[in-house]
Design an enzyme around this catalytic site. Structure first.
Site, PDB file in Angstrom:
ATOM      1  N   GLN A 118       0.845  -1.199   0.000  1.00 59.72           N
ATOM      2  CA  GLN A 118       0.000   0.000   0.000  1.00 59.72           C
ATOM      3  C   GLN A 118       0.876   1.243   0.000  1.00 59.72           C
ATOM      4  OE1 GLN A 118      -3.476  -0.635   3.040  1.00 59.72           O
ATOM      5  NE2 GLN A 118      -1.787  -1.946   3.638  1.00 59.72           N
ATOM      6  N   VAL A 165       3.492   4.123  -1.082  1.00 58.02           N
ATOM      7  CA  VAL A 165       3.857   4.810  -2.325  1.00 58.02           C
ATOM      8  C   VAL A 165       5.367   5.070  -2.384  1.00 58.02           C
ATOM      9  CG1 VAL A 165       1.573   5.830  -2.663  1.00 58.02           C
ATOM     10  CG2 VAL A 165       3.288   7.108  -1.362  1.00 58.02           C
ATOM     11  N   HIS A 196      -1.405   1.434  -4.318  1.00 57.67           N
ATOM     12  CA  HIS A 196      -1.792   2.840  -4.111  1.00 57.67           C
ATOM     13  C   HIS A 196      -0.912   3.806  -4.899  1.00 57.67           C
ATOM     14  CE1 HIS A 196      -3.977   1.894  -0.037  1.00 57.67           C
ATOM     15  NE2 HIS A 196      -4.669   1.532  -1.090  1.00 57.67           N
ATOM     16  N   THR A 220       0.521  -2.857   8.746  1.00 60.27           N
ATOM     17  CA  THR A 220      -0.672  -2.138   8.299  1.00 60.27           C
ATOM     18  C   THR A 220      -1.766  -2.218   9.360  1.00 60.27           C
ATOM     19  OG1 THR A 220      -2.374  -1.963   6.568  1.00 60.27           O
ATOM     20  CG2 THR A 220      -1.383  -4.141   6.893  1.00 60.27           C
ATOM     21  N   SER A 221      -2.492  -1.113   9.502  1.00 58.87           N
ATOM     22  CA  SER A 221      -3.503  -1.017  10.566  1.00 58.87           C
ATOM     23  C   SER A 221      -4.763  -1.800  10.239  1.00 58.87           C
ATOM     24  CB  SER A 221      -3.862   0.455  10.804  1.00 58.87           C
ATOM     25  OG  SER A 221      -4.353   1.023   9.606  1.00 58.87           O
ATOM     26  N   LEU A 231       3.459  -3.757  14.703  1.00 59.36           N
ATOM     27  CA  LEU A 231       3.891  -3.248  16.003  1.00 59.36           C
ATOM     28  C   LEU A 231       2.878  -3.624  17.077  1.00 59.36           C
ATOM     29  CD1 LEU A 231       6.208  -1.613  17.185  1.00 59.36           C
ATOM     30  CD2 LEU A 231       4.887   0.462  16.764  1.00 59.36           C
TER      31      LEU A 231
HETATM   32  P1  OAD Z   1      -1.447   3.116   9.059  1.00 62.79           P
HETATM   33  O1  OAD Z   1      -0.758   4.364   9.504  1.00 62.79           O
HETATM   34  O2  OAD Z   1      -2.923   3.086   9.071  1.00 62.79           O
HETATM   35  O3  OAD Z   1      -0.966   1.886   9.952  1.00 62.79           O
HETATM   36  C1  OAD Z   1       0.396   1.646  10.154  1.00 62.79           C
HETATM   37  C2  OAD Z   1       0.538   0.389  10.992  1.00 62.79           C
HETATM   38  O4  OAD Z   1       1.913   0.125  11.141  1.00 62.79           O
HETATM   39  C3  OAD Z   1      -0.062   0.504  12.416  1.00 62.79           C
HETATM   40  O5  OAD Z   1      -0.846  -0.644  12.687  1.00 62.79           O
HETATM   41  C4  OAD Z   1       1.172   0.556  13.313  1.00 62.79           C
HETATM   42  O6  OAD Z   1       0.959  -0.095  14.562  1.00 62.79           O
HETATM   43  C5  OAD Z   1       2.202  -0.190  12.484  1.00 62.79           C
HETATM   44  N1  OAD Z   1       3.575   0.227  12.759  1.00 62.79           N
HETATM   45  C6  OAD Z   1       4.050   1.457  13.091  1.00 62.79           C
HETATM   46  N2  OAD Z   1       5.367   1.433  13.246  1.00 62.79           N
HETATM   47  C7  OAD Z   1       5.773   0.160  13.010  1.00 62.79           C
HETATM   48  C8  OAD Z   1       7.017  -0.518  13.035  1.00 62.79           C
HETATM   49  N3  OAD Z   1       8.151   0.121  13.318  1.00 62.79           N
HETATM   50  N4  OAD Z   1       7.035  -1.835  12.755  1.00 62.79           N
HETATM   51  C9  OAD Z   1       5.897  -2.516  12.454  1.00 62.79           C
HETATM   52  N5  OAD Z   1       4.684  -1.929  12.423  1.00 62.79           N
HETATM   53  C10 OAD Z   1       4.621  -0.616  12.700  1.00 62.79           C
HETATM   54  O7  OAD Z   1      -0.860   2.751   7.606  1.00 62.79           O
HETATM   55  P2  OAD Z   1      -1.440   1.757   6.515  1.00 62.79           P
HETATM   56  O8  OAD Z   1      -2.141   0.621   7.156  1.00 62.79           O
HETATM   57  O9  OAD Z   1      -0.356   1.468   5.567  1.00 62.79           O
HETATM   58  O10 OAD Z   1      -3.726   5.221   1.678  1.00 62.79           O
HETATM   59  O11 OAD Z   1      -2.506   2.694   5.821  1.00 62.79           O
HETATM   60  C11 OAD Z   1      -3.221   2.206   4.713  1.00 62.79           C
HETATM   61  C12 OAD Z   1      -3.532   3.334   3.778  1.00 62.79           C
HETATM   62  O12 OAD Z   1      -4.158   4.397   4.494  1.00 62.79           O
HETATM   63  C13 OAD Z   1      -2.320   3.996   3.158  1.00 62.79           C
HETATM   64  O13 OAD Z   1      -1.838   3.313   2.030  1.00 62.79           O
HETATM   65  C14 OAD Z   1      -2.830   5.344   2.794  1.00 62.79           C
HETATM   66  C15 OAD Z   1      -3.546   5.655   4.086  1.00 62.79           C
HETATM   67  O14 OAD Z   1      -4.535   6.599   4.045  1.00 62.79           O
HETATM   68  C16 OAD Z   1      -3.950   6.267   0.853  1.00 62.79           C
HETATM   69  O15 OAD Z   1      -3.415   7.352   1.029  1.00 62.79           O
HETATM   70  C17 OAD Z   1      -4.885   5.960  -0.269  1.00 62.79           C
END
Ligand code: OAD
Length: 245
Positions: free
Chosen positions: A96, A98, A114, A182-183, A209
């Protein structure tokens, strides 16, 4: 919680999100101090926001692109590239993100559902080109020469993610699915684990995490920083696999 014990997997799909790049200094979206705590996503990540205020949207992506140019892949990106190199069966990495840290780490079979921050697209002629500089409304498209139509080649809310046909085919056919960093709050990616479970034969693993929104759908769950848990999991997985000849 299940653990992988002596399994031999043939077909692997890996999904990654912002957490895999967090330790490379790229902000996540929803963590404390995440991008969506600082910006309203309706302003900077929707076609409507771009129509209302293109200068704001360009400034947002220009700043992210500059950050990305200074970032380097971390141990989790490198471990996933090594996993792909050594994997004897089918492999697909769906991100996901970019950013291009997976590619820079050496990943090859990779789909950016994305879009890609280091590319721009002309809404007039459809041309997609690599781009490292700042972008603004005054820049003309190099192909059609029309101004005002260039935008970051990223998917905004309300737009269709890319490569979905290929992704769903891989999900349906896989016997191992890893979801990393990913969350689990943004669809369609958040629905991939349910899709895999519907097909009925894959082992599903969450590496994050902390527990994601859909954590209970995963058979195996490992929590900690990506730079620690991903290399460790990859080493364990490759230890179980027969090596490619
Ligand atoms: P999020 O910010 O929603 O989630 C990030 C996840 O990574 C969370 O569950 C954190 O706990 C975890 N995390 C943070 N630091 C970490 C680490 N050091 N090691 C392992 N995990 C860690 O990001 P995404 O799930 O990627 O889309 O978000 C999905 C989409 O929402 C993105 O692609 C973007 C956003 O809006 C668009 O812009 C279309």
């Amino acid at each position: 919680m299940n653990v992988v014990t002596g399994n031999r997997f043939r077909s692997l799909v890996v999904l990654t999100g912002a957490g895999v790049s967090a330790e490379s200094g790229l902000g996540t979206f929803r963590d404390k101090d995440g991008l969506w705590t600082q910006y309203d996503l309706n302003d900077v990540a929707t076609p409507e926001g771009f129509m209302r205020n293109p200068a704001l949207v360009h400034a947002f992506y220009n700043a992210r692109r500059r950050n990305l140019l200074d970032a380097v892949p971390n141990a989790a990106h490198l471990a996933l590239a090594e996993l792909e190199r050594q994997w004897p069966g089918d492999f697909l990495l769906v991100t996901q993100n970019v950013d291009d840290l997976h590619e820079r780490a050496g990943s090859r079979d990779l789909l950016h559902m994305h879009g890609e921050l280091r590319k721009i697209r002309c809404e007039n002629c459809g041309d997609i080109v690599a781009w490292e500089a700042d972008l603004d409304q005054a820049t003309d498209c190099a192909r059609c020469r029309v101004g005002g139509y260039l935008r970051p080649h990223v998917v905004w809310f309300g737009e269709m993610p890319l490569y979905m046909e290929r992704v769903y085919a891989a999900l349906e056919g896989c016997d191992l699915f890893l979801s990393i960093g990913t969350s689990g709050l943004v669809y369609p990616a958040a629905g991939f684990v349910a899709e895999v479970r519907r097909a009925g034969r894959a082992h599903t693993v969450e590496l994050n995490l902390e527990a994601s929104d859909g954590h209970s759908l995963f058979a195996e769950r490992l929590y900690g920083p990506a730079t620690e848990i991903v290399p460790a999991y990859v080493a364990r997985l490759l230890g179980l696999q027969p090596q490619a000849s």
